[in-house]
Design an enzyme around this catalytic site. Sequence first.
Site, PDB file in Angstrom:
ATOM      1  N   CYS A 153      32.667  36.120  38.047  1.00 17.18           N
ATOM      2  CA  CYS A 153      31.217  36.641  39.012  1.00 17.18           C
ATOM      3  C   CYS A 153      31.341  37.508  38.930  1.00 17.18           C
ATOM      4  O   CYS A 153      30.382  38.177  39.398  1.00 17.18           O
ATOM      5  CB  CYS A 153      31.749  35.318  39.849  1.00 17.18           C
ATOM      6  SG  CYS A 153      33.126  35.542  40.755  1.00 17.18           S
ATOM      7  N   GLU A 213      31.558  29.792  46.653  1.00 21.32           N
ATOM      8  CA  GLU A 213      31.263  31.097  46.099  1.00 21.32           C
ATOM      9  C   GLU A 213      30.515  31.226  45.000  1.00 21.32           C
ATOM     10  O   GLU A 213      31.420  30.460  43.892  1.00 21.32           O
ATOM     11  CB  GLU A 213      32.555  31.480  45.698  1.00 21.32           C
ATOM     12  CG  GLU A 213      33.496  31.775  46.635  1.00 21.32           C
ATOM     13  CD  GLU A 213      33.603  33.337  47.615  1.00 21.32           C
ATOM     14  OE1 GLU A 213      32.954  33.436  46.586  1.00 21.32           O
ATOM     15  OE2 GLU A 213      34.083  32.996  48.587  1.00 21.32           O
TER      16      GLU A 213
END
Length: 1003
Positions: free
Chosen positions: A790, A756
């Site tokens: 993020c 990720e």
Amino acid sequence: MDKTQLEQRIVARGREFFQSISGEAPSIFNKGWWTGKVMDWSMKNEDFKVRLFRFVDVLPALSTTESLTRHIEEYFASDSGDLPPVMKAGLTTAGLAGKLGGKLMAKAISANIEKMGRQFIVGQDAREAVKNIQRLRKDGFAFTIDLLGEATVSEAESEARMQEHLDLMDAVAEAKDKFKPLGDGGSGLDWGGEPVVNLSVKPSAFYSQTKARDFEGSVQGLYNRLAPVYRKVVQMGGAMCIDMESLDYKDITIELFKRLRGADEFRHYPHLGIVFQAYLKCTDQDVAEMLTWARTQNLPITIRLVKGAYWDHETVRAKQMGWEVPVYTIKAESDAAFERVSRHVLENADICRLCCASHNVRTIAAVMETAQALNVPESRYEFQVLYGMAEPVRKGLRKVAGRVRLYCPYGDLIPGMAYLVRRLLENTANESFLRQSFADEADMARLLEDPAAAAERERAARPVGREAAPAPGPFENHPMIDFTLPEAREAFPQALARVRAHGLREVPLFIGGAPVYTNDVLDSYNPADTGEVLARVHQAGTAEIDRALEAAVAVRGSWRATPPAERAEYLLRAAAHMRANIHDLCAVQVLEVGKQWDQAHADLAEAVDFLEYYAREMLRLGAPRRMGRAPGEVNLYQYRPKGIAAVIAPWNFPLAISTGMVGAAIVTGNPVLYKPSGLSSLVGHGLVEAFSAAGLPAGVFNFVPGRSSVMGDYLVGHKDISLIAFTGSLEVGLRIMAKAAVPAPGQLQCKKVIAEMGGKNAIIIDDDAELDEAVQQTVYSAFGFQGQKCSACSRVIVLDAVYDRFVPRLVEACRSLRLGPAENPANVMGPVVDRAAQKSIMAYVELARKEGRVLVERMPGGQDCAAGCYVPLTVVEGITPEHRIAQEEIFGPVLAVMRAADFDQALEYANSTRFALTGAVFSRSPRHLERARAEFNVGNLYLNRGSTGALVERQPFGGFNMSGIGSKTGGPDYLLQFMDPYVVTENTMRRGFAPIEEDDDWV
Ligand SMILES: Cc1cc2nc3c(=O)[nH]c(=O)nc-3n(C[C@H](O)[C@H](O)[C@H](O)COP(=O)(O)OP(=O)(O)OC[C@H]3O[C@@H](n4cnc5c(N)ncnc54)[C@H](O)[C@@H]3O)c2cc1C
């Protein structure tokens, strides 16, 4: 008088009331008018009602005829089958989309809706308001005036709001002499005792930084701006009532009232009121406490009792946050509570004056009769209704009670739309007394029934609780923290003190179930004050990685053989440990990475959710699945663990992401080597505690903090590692993938990498966006936890048509935020995680100055910033996709503002990076939302909300392109990545005989 007698008198009074107004209807239900026809249709057609109310909501934002026509087409013309005839005729005969007829029709519809809005508003400017109020007073009604508009997004707006109230009071003061007192007019007061001028205020507008977790700061912020308004009211001999808004503000509002009422300069003056909402389950107690307070302080007060205008909001929000629903869910319970609480107030009439604010004839009759039964003097209670609603009721009331006050909103239609939508909802709700009386003509006996009895009957008729599901039961998200509760607010400072009381923590590795100390130690410090060292974290070198791998290899076989249900049990026990220690675990995050209280709690809640969810997922996936149904053979599809997992975790969701990756690996049967970030290893150590408390067998979970430069490649490239679960930067992710692709000598399988990575997330602000929401959510998405998520918004793409309205508000909102250490609940933005991050972000701030025009660059003031890793909150405009600021992940509080000519260009800009993680769109155009669904290339798209805060199961999280190569965390496919599927086929036929399986497909 006993209860039965009182009840009979209430019903008789109600009947009389109904008879006195028979044949009349509130204007909103008058079917002779456009409004009445459309309301009538909306009550019969839920889908039309939703479209209509949404259109009413967006209407003030439509500033051009083109946009108005387009929206009418999108809302109504696409499927005109279920439109009211009064609209359908126009829409179909005129045709739409740019034709002259269409434009005229659009104008006609919007004019009618504006007219509908005006019906609830006493005036759009002071002159009109005063003129109408005079007219109302001539008809015998007192008034309370309320300035339309609710939440403010910046201190500049709150300041302006205060000024508007002061100006309004000046305008009213000028007109005051024209208002002749009502009733006997003694001492120039209405009805001999009540000030002629009465102001109602919505407190939230007075301080933009009000938030439940900062109770004291919020009360003080509100007080500072409300006191000058109240001072003016007192000087002119008026009265003021503080309205009650949503539950978030309730306790703050009560405290604000007490401080104003009890302030030295105001103690002598009795005309301050507060609203309580009968629909809240806590109102009996709140009112009792308020009455006790008034008595002990010897301060007469006024209570306006309402049922409450935010019922939908409170129920939806509670359900979304996982809280107990705070309002009654049976309408009659709210009615009964109103009667109960009003009686309590009337019993204390000597200290508290009651304003009964209801349009419900039963409720009104109950208050009248109870007051008479208790011999309460008439001067100690009055009746109130909303302007523009229930005209027959107000007329009837004036005849019977005399003392009727109208709540008169005043001001522009745009800030008034939220108010209008609430009134429309209120009038058309199935449960609405007005609708039932005047639109549905329900049976009078039922309308006048004792609500306590009705509530009891409904409760009894409700189905008893569902049969309990077998353990562990269906998954539910851990509730978000509710900072309106004092215990939630107090828990944080206490936990912070406990964590600090530990002093410097020695954090060893944890290998094969035992602590391991090394000679290499890394300090972990508080980014708000780098002098505060929290922990000395022992670092793994390659030797410790070997040792941990030995422990993992030793347990690999037995762990793989452990039944899935048993493995799931360990996760559930670890979750229980985290829940039990939640505040201390939060406090460590506040100190070690600078998470604000709410952000830290969200991280913990997510960690618990991952454990609970993956445990259940494993139960689902652990059962072999039969493929095909042919008799005589059984094909079982099942999963086996990949082997040993290396989990390499980031510091930004230091417990949640770690727990998710580690929990998934463990529950699927893979022993784990967990390398936390060097910046959050104390938080990471929480996993050692949780899995030890869960009794996980030694060697299944190994904690190996260490320097990437020393052991990172070694761990990833090791032959015994089968799978790497990584969350972090693109650069490191690509390096891991490259490393993992090359087999080490003796390696027996291809390594699986789950990665990720970054994002460069955009929020689009369409030209019809709801700007209050859009500003607040953009600020939160961009600067919550200093933009170090993020999912954080780093580009806001604003359509040209709305740019000059959105951007200045965004800028002011950013200027209003409190900045400073995360442990202070007033602060919204704190330090970034370390000096390296600080340096890198500062370079981007410098770049922002070169590439665009910096609109905001704010450091926290009034404290020693040098001690912490602070960077300025930065907003820069004039950015286009070619700029580096628009392309590179900054991982800090730097927001690029991009101007787009239209929605096409906005989407093009949004998709112009190599990342595809999160995105959001604020729009009220059904067509644009549809396009965003199809064309906005992100893994998580949010419509009309911010881009952060994904929840396990509800919003499985993760992106594609350069944002990641895994399937979504917290989603149904996640665990599959940690296992290899295999199929076992067995021929069950022996010499022509096959056992019959239950689900065989026999002839
Ligand atoms: C002068 C005045 C001032 C006001 N100020 C405020 C204020 O400061 N804050 C505020 O919140 N409201 C305020 N209101 C609005 C008020 O809350 C609503 O007008 C009122 O709830 C409508 O109640 P009713 O008795 O007129 O109608 P009814 O039709 O008898 O009651 C409707 C109310 O019942 C409740 N209800 C609906 N469905 C359910 C259900 N399923 N279960 C339980 N309860 C349900 C809701 O509160 C709903 O509004 C004010 C109203 C007036 C007249």
